[in-house]
Motif scaffolding. Structure first.
Motif, mmCIF file in Angstrom:
data_model
loop_
_atom_site.group_PDB
_atom_site.id
_atom_site.type_symbol
_atom_site.label_atom_id
_atom_site.label_comp_id
_atom_site.label_asym_id
_atom_site.label_seq_id
_atom_site.Cartn_x
_atom_site.Cartn_y
_atom_site.Cartn_z
ATOM 1 N N ASN A 29 42.856 44.809 -48.420
ATOM 2 C CA ASN A 29 42.571 46.238 -48.375
ATOM 3 C C ASN A 29 42.769 46.778 -46.950
ATOM 4 O O ASN A 29 42.663 46.035 -45.980
ATOM 5 N N LEU A 65 38.580 44.960 -55.294
ATOM 6 C CA LEU A 65 38.832 44.802 -53.868
ATOM 7 C C LEU A 65 39.120 43.346 -53.491
ATOM 8 O O LEU A 65 39.637 43.078 -52.415
ATOM 9 N N PHE A 66 38.800 42.404 -54.379
ATOM 10 C CA PHE A 66 39.017 40.987 -54.096
ATOM 11 C C PHE A 66 40.403 40.516 -54.542
ATOM 12 O O PHE A 66 40.750 39.361 -54.351
ATOM 13 N N CYS A 67 41.190 41.392 -55.158
ATOM 14 C CA CYS A 67 42.509 41.008 -55.677
ATOM 15 C C CYS A 67 43.636 41.434 -54.744
ATOM 16 O O CYS A 67 44.802 41.402 -55.130
ATOM 17 N N TRP A 87 39.678 42.975 -45.612
ATOM 18 C CA TRP A 87 40.213 44.224 -45.054
ATOM 19 C C TRP A 87 41.031 43.922 -43.827
ATOM 20 O O TRP A 87 40.668 43.052 -43.025
ATOM 21 N N THR A 145 35.009 44.185 -57.822
ATOM 22 C CA THR A 145 35.954 43.128 -58.151
ATOM 23 C C THR A 145 37.384 43.459 -57.746
ATOM 24 O O THR A 145 38.089 42.601 -57.225
ATOM 25 N N HIS A 195 32.749 43.393 -50.750
ATOM 26 C CA HIS A 195 33.861 44.349 -50.755
ATOM 27 C C HIS A 195 35.194 43.760 -50.328
ATOM 28 O O HIS A 195 36.124 44.498 -49.995
ATOM 29 N N GLY A 196 35.299 42.424 -50.292
ATOM 30 C CA GLY A 196 36.597 41.789 -50.106
ATOM 31 C C GLY A 196 37.134 41.783 -48.686
ATOM 32 O O GLY A 196 36.408 41.988 -47.720
ATOM 33 N N ARG A 201 36.058 39.864 -43.842
ATOM 34 C CA ARG A 201 35.685 39.685 -45.247
ATOM 35 C C ARG A 201 34.234 40.061 -45.458
ATOM 36 O O ARG A 201 33.331 39.499 -44.820
#
Ligand SMILES: [Fe+2]
Length: 121
Positions: A11, A6-8, A111, A4, A108-109, A104
């Motif tokens: 990265n 990593l989605f805020c 990057w 979670t 893991h969001g 995306r």
């Protein structure tokens, strides 16, 4: 399991956990010098280490920007793509530009990776 935190944020190799970053931060390959107004190839590979493309865990898209200017998005499909794309790009203005790629992962969001390119006449 989705991570979670990593989605805020966006990265990167510098900010993400090293083991996760290695598989997610986009790596841009481009000539150091390109000619203004002439097409050149930008290759974006997701991760220094290979990322899986399985149903349930895969890279959903790759975006390319020049600075803050949007250039391209490529949507990817689990099982049917590898997370590596090549784009033909034209930059119409001279000067140093920072190409920025975003990828995306569904678990893991988002990057970011970047690379400088010098646009000359
Ligand atoms: Fe992932």
């Amino acid at each position: 399991m989705a991570e979670t935190s990593l989605f805020c944020q966006i990265n990167s190799l510098a900010t993400g956990p090293a083991d996760v970053a290695k598989k997610h931060a986009p790596v841009i390959t481009v000539p150091a010098n390109v000619a203004v107004g002439q097409p050149f190839t930008v290759t974006i590979k997701v991760g220094e280490a290979p990322h899986v493309m399985e149903n349930g865990h895969f890279i959903q898209f790759v975006d390319l920007y020049s600075g803050h200017i949007y250039i391209s998005r490529v949507d990817l499909t689990a099982e049917l793509n590898k997370p590596e794309v090549s784009l033909s790009v034209v930059l119409p203005h001279e000067g140093k530009r920072t190409l920025r790629a975003f990828s995306r992962c569904n678990l893991h969001g988002i990057w970011e990776g970047s690379k400088e390119v010098n646009v000359t006449k």
